[in-house]
Design a protein around this motif. Structure first.
Motif, PDB file in Angstrom:
ATOM      1  N   LYS A   1       0.862  -1.166  -0.205  1.00  0.00           N
ATOM      2  CA  LYS A   1       0.054   0.153   0.111  1.00  0.00           C
ATOM      3  C   LYS A   1       0.892   1.129   0.149  1.00  0.00           C
ATOM      4  CE  LYS A   1      -3.519   2.296   2.815  1.00  0.00           C
ATOM      5  NZ  LYS A   1      -4.199   2.094   4.101  1.00  0.00           N
ATOM      6  N   TRP A   2       1.941   1.242   0.840  1.00  0.00           N
ATOM      7  CA  TRP A   2       2.878   2.439   0.799  1.00  0.00           C
ATOM      8  C   TRP A   2       3.781   2.523  -0.473  1.00  0.00           C
ATOM      9  CZ3 TRP A   2       2.168   5.927   4.232  1.00  0.00           C
ATOM     10  CH2 TRP A   2       1.500   5.943   5.246  1.00  0.00           C
ATOM     11  N   ALA A   3       3.823   1.289  -1.239  1.00  0.00           N
ATOM     12  CA  ALA A   3       4.532   1.518  -2.515  1.00  0.00           C
ATOM     13  C   ALA A   3       3.460   2.215  -3.516  1.00  0.00           C
ATOM     14  CB  ALA A   3       5.104   0.317  -2.858  1.00  0.00           C
ATOM     15  N   LEU A   4       2.380   1.927  -3.398  1.00  0.00           N
ATOM     16  CA  LEU A   4       1.255   2.568  -4.263  1.00  0.00           C
ATOM     17  C   LEU A   4       1.327   3.966  -3.939  1.00  0.00           C
ATOM     18  CD1 LEU A   4      -1.176  -0.366  -4.530  1.00  0.00           C
ATOM     19  CD2 LEU A   4       0.618   0.397  -6.142  1.00  0.00           C
ATOM     20  N   VAL A   5       1.345   4.255  -2.767  1.00  0.00           N
ATOM     21  CA  VAL A   5       1.322   5.897  -2.290  1.00  0.00           C
ATOM     22  C   VAL A   5       2.275   6.599  -2.762  1.00  0.00           C
ATOM     23  CG1 VAL A   5       1.036   7.401  -0.331  1.00  0.00           C
ATOM     24  CG2 VAL A   5      -0.434   5.233  -0.405  1.00  0.00           C
ATOM     25  N   ALA A   6       3.625   6.032  -2.594  1.00  0.00           N
ATOM     26  CA  ALA A   6       4.541   6.622  -3.170  1.00  0.00           C
ATOM     27  C   ALA A   6       4.603   6.620  -4.745  1.00  0.00           C
ATOM     28  CB  ALA A   6       5.894   5.835  -2.664  1.00  0.00           C
ATOM     29  N   LEU A   7       4.127   5.725  -5.365  1.00  0.00           N
ATOM     30  CA  LEU A   7       4.029   5.750  -6.854  1.00  0.00           C
ATOM     31  C   LEU A   7       2.963   7.103  -7.232  1.00  0.00           C
ATOM     32  CD1 LEU A   7       4.680   4.611  -9.475  1.00  0.00           C
ATOM     33  CD2 LEU A   7       2.765   3.149  -9.378  1.00  0.00           C
ATOM     34  N   VAL A   8       1.900   7.051  -6.686  1.00  0.00           N
ATOM     35  CA  VAL A   8       1.040   8.222  -6.945  1.00  0.00           C
ATOM     36  C   VAL A   8       1.607   9.735  -6.652  1.00  0.00           C
ATOM     37  CG1 VAL A   8      -1.260   9.149  -6.164  1.00  0.00           C
ATOM     38  CG2 VAL A   8      -1.110   6.758  -6.565  1.00  0.00           C
ATOM     39  N   VAL A   9       2.313   9.636  -5.280  1.00  0.00           N
ATOM     40  CA  VAL A   9       2.973  10.952  -5.279  1.00  0.00           C
ATOM     41  C   VAL A   9       3.762  11.197  -6.472  1.00  0.00           C
ATOM     42  CG1 VAL A   9       4.449  12.071  -3.656  1.00  0.00           C
ATOM     43  CG2 VAL A   9       2.579  10.558  -2.768  1.00  0.00           C
ATOM     44  N   ALA A  10       4.859  10.197  -6.866  1.00  0.00           N
ATOM     45  CA  ALA A  10       5.769  10.362  -7.866  1.00  0.00           C
ATOM     46  C   ALA A  10       5.323  10.728  -9.198  1.00  0.00           C
ATOM     47  CB  ALA A  10       6.507   9.020  -7.867  1.00  0.00           C
ATOM     48  N   VAL A  11       3.989  10.378  -9.442  1.00  0.00           N
ATOM     49  CA  VAL A  11       3.082  10.672 -10.561  1.00  0.00           C
ATOM     50  C   VAL A  11       2.653  12.175 -10.638  1.00  0.00           C
ATOM     51  CG1 VAL A  11       1.104  10.112 -11.916  1.00  0.00           C
ATOM     52  CG2 VAL A  11       2.629   8.321 -11.309  1.00  0.00           C
ATOM     53  N   ILE A  12       1.978  12.478  -9.514  1.00  0.00           N
ATOM     54  CA  ILE A  12       1.537  13.816  -8.993  1.00  0.00           C
ATOM     55  C   ILE A  12       2.664  14.773  -9.204  1.00  0.00           C
ATOM     56  CG2 ILE A  12       0.329  15.276  -7.458  1.00  0.00           C
ATOM     57  CD1 ILE A  12      -1.460  12.757  -6.852  1.00  0.00           C
ATOM     58  N   ALA A  13       3.848  14.518  -8.513  1.00  0.00           N
ATOM     59  CA  ALA A  13       4.947  15.450  -8.579  1.00  0.00           C
ATOM     60  C   ALA A  13       5.430  15.663 -10.034  1.00  0.00           C
ATOM     61  CB  ALA A  13       5.773  14.838  -7.626  1.00  0.00           C
ATOM     62  N   GLY A  14       5.563  14.598 -10.791  1.00  0.00           N
ATOM     63  CA  GLY A  14       6.104  14.842 -12.145  1.00  0.00           C
ATOM     64  C   GLY A  14       4.913  15.482 -12.920  1.00  0.00           C
ATOM     65  N   ILE A  15       3.813  15.360 -12.695  1.00  0.00           N
ATOM     66  CA  ILE A  15       2.836  16.052 -13.450  1.00  0.00           C
ATOM     67  C   ILE A  15       3.220  17.725 -13.295  1.00  0.00           C
ATOM     68  CG2 ILE A  15       0.352  16.813 -13.889  1.00  0.00           C
ATOM     69  CD1 ILE A  15      -0.139  13.870 -13.454  1.00  0.00           C
ATOM     70  N   PHE A  16       3.168  18.155 -12.020  1.00  0.00           N
ATOM     71  CA  PHE A  16       3.317  19.419 -11.629  1.00  0.00           C
ATOM     72  C   PHE A  16       4.664  20.018 -11.729  1.00  0.00           C
ATOM     73  CE2 PHE A  16      -0.525  18.378  -9.170  1.00  0.00           C
ATOM     74  CZ  PHE A  16      -1.283  19.401  -9.877  1.00  0.00           C
ATOM     75  N   GLY A  17       5.847  18.965 -12.221  1.00  0.00           N
ATOM     76  CA  GLY A  17       7.076  19.520 -12.664  1.00  0.00           C
ATOM     77  C   GLY A  17       8.190  19.482 -11.399  1.00  0.00           C
ATOM     78  N   PHE A  18       7.604  18.910 -10.343  1.00  0.00           N
ATOM     79  CA  PHE A  18       8.604  18.819  -9.145  1.00  0.00           C
ATOM     80  C   PHE A  18       9.370  17.337  -9.312  1.00  0.00           C
ATOM     81  CE2 PHE A  18       5.123  21.128  -7.222  1.00  0.00           C
ATOM     82  CZ  PHE A  18       5.817  22.193  -6.723  1.00  0.00           C
ATOM     83  N   THR A  19      10.351  17.289 -10.111  1.00  0.00           N
ATOM     84  CA  THR A  19      11.061  16.109 -10.619  1.00  0.00           C
ATOM     85  C   THR A  19      11.920  15.511  -9.656  1.00  0.00           C
ATOM     86  OG1 THR A  19      13.033  17.748 -11.584  1.00  0.00           O
ATOM     87  CG2 THR A  19      11.254  16.722 -12.902  1.00  0.00           C
ATOM     88  N   GLY A  20      12.677  16.443  -8.680  1.00  0.00           N
ATOM     89  CA  GLY A  20      13.328  15.923  -7.600  1.00  0.00           C
ATOM     90  C   GLY A  20      12.407  14.959  -6.612  1.00  0.00           C
ATOM     91  N   VAL A  21      11.350  15.635  -6.499  1.00  0.00           N
ATOM     92  CA  VAL A  21      10.154  14.654  -5.537  1.00  0.00           C
ATOM     93  C   VAL A  21      10.037  13.575  -6.338  1.00  0.00           C
ATOM     94  CG1 VAL A  21       8.149  14.974  -4.312  1.00  0.00           C
ATOM     95  CG2 VAL A  21       9.615  16.924  -4.393  1.00  0.00           C
ATOM     96  N   ALA A  22       9.635  13.831  -7.495  1.00  0.00           N
ATOM     97  CA  ALA A  22       8.911  12.449  -8.334  1.00  0.00           C
ATOM     98  C   ALA A  22      10.130  11.571  -8.364  1.00  0.00           C
ATOM     99  CB  ALA A  22       8.521  13.123  -9.552  1.00  0.00           C
TER     100      ALA A  22
END
Length: 57
Positions: free
Chosen positions: A3-24
């Motif tokens: 579940k935590w891996a999926l949450v981290a994946l969603v955070v990475a996708v959302i951060a990538g969409i908004f341009g936060f490449t380091g966070v993604a």
């Protein structure tokens, strides 16, 4: 843990969409590590389950 891996994946996708490449990148790395740990633990528990089952029966 998965579940935590999926949450981290969603955070990475959302951060990538908004341009936060380091966070993604960081969140994607965390997701990969957690999935790896999950798979290793699942494999170990599966092998132990099969061997213990054979000893019990």
């Amino acid at each position: 843990m998965l579940k935590w891996a999926l949450v981290a994946l969603v955070v990475a996708v959302i951060a990538g969409i908004f341009g936060f490449t380091g966070v993604a990148e960081g969140a994607a790395t965390v997701a990969k590590v957690l999935v790896g740990i999950f798979l290793v633990l699942a494999l170990i528990l599966g092998v132990l389950g099969v061997t213990v089952y054979k000893k019990v029966t």
